[in-house]
Write a protein that holds these residues in place. Structure first.
Motif, PDB file in Angstrom:
ATOM      1  N   TRP A   1       0.822  -1.203   0.000  1.00 53.16           N
ATOM      2  CA  TRP A   1       0.000   0.000   0.000  1.00 53.16           C
ATOM      3  C   TRP A   1       0.857   1.255   0.000  1.00 53.16           C
ATOM      4  N   GLN A   2       2.028   1.203   0.598  1.00 50.19           N
ATOM      5  CA  GLN A   2       2.944   2.349   0.539  1.00 50.19           C
ATOM      6  C   GLN A   2       3.401   2.591  -0.897  1.00 50.19           C
ATOM      7  N   LEU A   3       3.677   1.512  -1.624  1.00 50.66           N
ATOM      8  CA  LEU A   3       4.032   1.656  -3.043  1.00 50.66           C
ATOM      9  C   LEU A   3       2.864   2.238  -3.839  1.00 50.66           C
ATOM     10  N   CYS A   4       1.660   1.775  -3.553  1.00 48.69           N
ATOM     11  CA  CYS A   4       0.475   2.306  -4.247  1.00 48.69           C
ATOM     12  C   CYS A   4       0.303   3.792  -3.964  1.00 48.69           C
ATOM     13  N   ALA A   5       0.513   4.201  -2.715  1.00 47.16           N
ATOM     14  CA  ALA A   5       0.391   5.617  -2.357  1.00 47.16           C
ATOM     15  C   ALA A   5       1.465   6.444  -3.065  1.00 47.16           C
ATOM     16  N   ALA A   6       2.692   5.921  -3.128  1.00 49.44           N
ATOM     17  CA  ALA A   6       3.770   6.640  -3.819  1.00 49.44           C
ATOM     18  C   ALA A   6       3.448   6.773  -5.302  1.00 49.44           C
ATOM     19  N   ARG A   7       2.893   5.736  -5.902  1.00 52.90           N
ATOM     20  CA  ARG A   7       2.507   5.796  -7.317  1.00 52.90           C
ATOM     21  C   ARG A   7       1.419   6.846  -7.514  1.00 52.90           C
ATOM     22  N   ARG A   8       0.417   6.843  -6.656  1.00 56.89           N
ATOM     23  CA  ARG A   8      -0.670   7.828  -6.748  1.00 56.89           C
ATOM     24  C   ARG A   8      -0.112   9.249  -6.661  1.00 56.89           C
ATOM     25  N   ASP A   9       0.794   9.474  -5.720  1.00 58.26           N
ATOM     26  CA  ASP A   9       1.386  10.809  -5.559  1.00 58.26           C
ATOM     27  C   ASP A   9       2.200  11.202  -6.798  1.00 58.26           C
ATOM     28  N   TYR A  10       2.944  10.243  -7.350  1.00 56.56           N
ATOM     29  CA  TYR A  10       3.736  10.521  -8.549  1.00 56.56           C
ATOM     30  C   TYR A  10       2.826  10.876  -9.726  1.00 56.56           C
ATOM     31  N   ILE A  11       1.745  10.123  -9.897  1.00 53.80           N
ATOM     32  CA  ILE A  11       0.795  10.410 -10.973  1.00 53.80           C
ATOM     33  C   ILE A  11       0.203  11.804 -10.782  1.00 53.80           C
ATOM     34  N   GLY A  12      -0.074  12.188  -9.539  1.00 53.98           N
ATOM     35  CA  GLY A  12      -0.588  13.528  -9.258  1.00 53.98           C
ATOM     36  C   GLY A  12       0.392  14.616  -9.675  1.00 53.98           C
ATOM     37  N   LEU A  13       1.677  14.393  -9.405  1.00 49.40           N
ATOM     38  CA  LEU A  13       2.704  15.357  -9.821  1.00 49.40           C
ATOM     39  C   LEU A  13       2.775  15.464 -11.342  1.00 49.40           C
ATOM     40  N   GLN A  14       2.685  14.328 -12.030  1.00 39.50           N
ATOM     41  CA  GLN A  14       2.724  14.333 -13.492  1.00 39.50           C
ATOM     42  C   GLN A  14       1.511  15.054 -14.069  1.00 39.50           C
ATOM     43  N   LEU A  15       0.341  14.818 -13.479  1.00 41.41           N
ATOM     44  CA  LEU A  15      -0.871  15.493 -13.944  1.00 41.41           C
ATOM     45  C   LEU A  15      -0.757  17.000 -13.737  1.00 41.41           C
ATOM     46  N   ALA A  16      -0.239  17.416 -12.594  1.00 41.35           N
ATOM     47  CA  ALA A  16      -0.061  18.850 -12.328  1.00 41.35           C
ATOM     48  C   ALA A  16       0.891  19.472 -13.345  1.00 41.35           C
ATOM     49  N   ALA A  17       1.970  18.767 -13.688  1.00 40.85           N
ATOM     50  CA  ALA A  17       2.912  19.278 -14.687  1.00 40.85           C
ATOM     51  C   ALA A  17       2.235  19.383 -16.055  1.00 40.85           C
ATOM     52  N   TRP A  18       1.425  18.388 -16.400  1.00 35.64           N
ATOM     53  CA  TRP A  18       0.713  18.420 -17.683  1.00 35.64           C
ATOM     54  C   TRP A  18      -0.246  19.605 -17.699  1.00 35.64           C
ATOM     55  N   GLU A  19      -0.994  19.803 -16.623  1.00 38.76           N
ATOM     56  CA  GLU A  19      -1.933  20.923 -16.546  1.00 38.76           C
ATOM     57  C   GLU A  19      -1.207  22.266 -16.641  1.00 38.76           C
ATOM     58  N   GLN A  20       0.000  22.332 -16.114  1.00 40.79           N
ATOM     59  CA  GLN A  20       0.783  23.575 -16.130  1.00 40.79           C
ATOM     60  C   GLN A  20       1.124  24.008 -17.564  1.00 40.79           C
ATOM     61  N   THR A  21       1.090  23.082 -18.517  1.00 43.56           N
ATOM     62  CA  THR A  21       1.416  23.446 -19.899  1.00 43.56           C
ATOM     63  C   THR A  21       0.413  24.434 -20.480  1.00 43.56           C
ATOM     64  N   ARG A  22      -0.751  24.576 -19.848  1.00 45.35           N
ATOM     65  CA  ARG A  22      -1.740  25.553 -20.341  1.00 45.35           C
ATOM     66  C   ARG A  22      -1.172  26.964 -20.325  1.00 45.35           C
ATOM     67  N   ASN A  23      -0.177  27.210 -19.470  1.00 48.16           N
ATOM     68  CA  ASN A  23       0.460  28.531 -19.404  1.00 48.16           C
ATOM     69  C   ASN A  23       1.455  28.740 -20.541  1.00 48.16           C
ATOM     70  N   GLU A  24       1.778  27.692 -21.260  1.00 50.33           N
ATOM     71  CA  GLU A  24       2.795  27.756 -22.316  1.00 50.33           C
ATOM     72  C   GLU A  24       2.208  27.656 -23.724  1.00 50.33           C
ATOM     73  N   THR A  25       0.992  27.162 -23.857  1.00 53.31           N
ATOM     74  CA  THR A  25       0.464  26.868 -25.191  1.00 53.31           C
ATOM     75  C   THR A  25      -0.059  28.079 -25.943  1.00 53.31           C
ATOM     76  N   GLY A  26      -0.444  29.119 -25.227  1.00 50.00           N
ATOM     77  CA  GLY A  26      -1.031  30.278 -25.885  1.00 50.00           C
ATOM     78  C   GLY A  26      -2.515  30.119 -26.155  1.00 50.00           C
ATOM     79  N   THR A  27      -3.087  28.962 -25.846  1.00 50.27           N
ATOM     80  CA  THR A  27      -4.512  28.719 -26.058  1.00 50.27           C
ATOM     81  C   THR A  27      -5.279  28.662 -24.749  1.00 50.27           C
ATOM     82  N   GLY A  28      -4.547  28.596 -23.642  1.00 46.96           N
ATOM     83  CA  GLY A  28      -5.202  28.421 -22.354  1.00 46.96           C
ATOM     84  C   GLY A  28      -5.555  26.978 -22.069  1.00 46.96           C
ATOM     85  N   ARG A  29      -5.218  26.104 -22.988  1.00 50.26           N
ATOM     86  CA  ARG A  29      -5.461  24.664 -22.818  1.00 50.26           C
ATOM     87  C   ARG A  29      -4.122  23.958 -22.644  1.00 50.26           C
TER      88      ARG A  29
END
Length: 161
Positions: free
Chosen positions: A20-48
């Motif tokens: 379960w600790q590994l599962c929690a670490a994976r969940r947290d890592y996926i959350g960081l990746q999603l946040a980084a992906w969402e942050q690209t909206r500031n770079e695209t010029g489209t707001g998406r």
């Protein structure tokens, strides 16, 4: 568990808590990746955020059966549940894909192994691919974007001939 599989020792068994600790670490890592992906909206010029990533699936054309293998970009996609499509772009051509200089410095042990195993004649006509990576749940969009990329490659190839 112990034991051996295909000549290699099995990893030690995990307790339920360790699992379960590994599962929690994976969940947290996926959350960081999603946040980084969402942050690209500031770079695209489209707001998406970006629709997809286009990158090679690995740093080499393909595996030979006896090669050391690594998961590279495809492993990240498996970990994060991102849909991907890998498609051939070209093939190794020994006349073009030569080793131009002797290297003595490497970024890692795998970089050295990868450099030393490359032989243009051995890899002749082995596919060189690209990988299109989409967001979780956007499998159909990845398929369509891959179709568009392949159509563009085909029309580019036809125009060159």
């Amino acid at each position: 568990l112990g034991g051996v599989f295909k000549g290699k020792p099995l990893p030690p068994a995990l307790s339920t808590y360790e699992f379960w600790q590994l599962c929690a670490a994976r969940r947290d890592y996926i959350g960081l990746q999603l946040a980084a992906w969402e942050q690209t909206r500031n770079e695209t010029g489209t707001g998406r955020p970006v629709d997809a990533l286009l990158c090679p699936p690995a740093v080499y054309p393909s595996f030979r059966h006896d090669d050391q293998q690594d998961i590279f970009h495809t492993g990240l996609c498996n970990l994060c549940d991102w849909p991907t499509a890998v498609f051939p772009v070209t093939k190794v051509d020994p006349a073009l894909d030569t080793v131009t200089s002797k290297r003595t410095e490497f970024l890692s042990e795998f970089d050295r192994i990868n450099y030393e195993r490359y032989d243009p004649e051995v890899y002749r006509d082995v596919p060189i691919a690209m990988q299109l990576i989409g967001r979780k749940g956007e499998d159909e969009a990845v398929i369509r974007m891959m179709e568009i990329a392949v159509e563009a490659l085909n029309s580019s190839t036809a125009a060159e001939q």
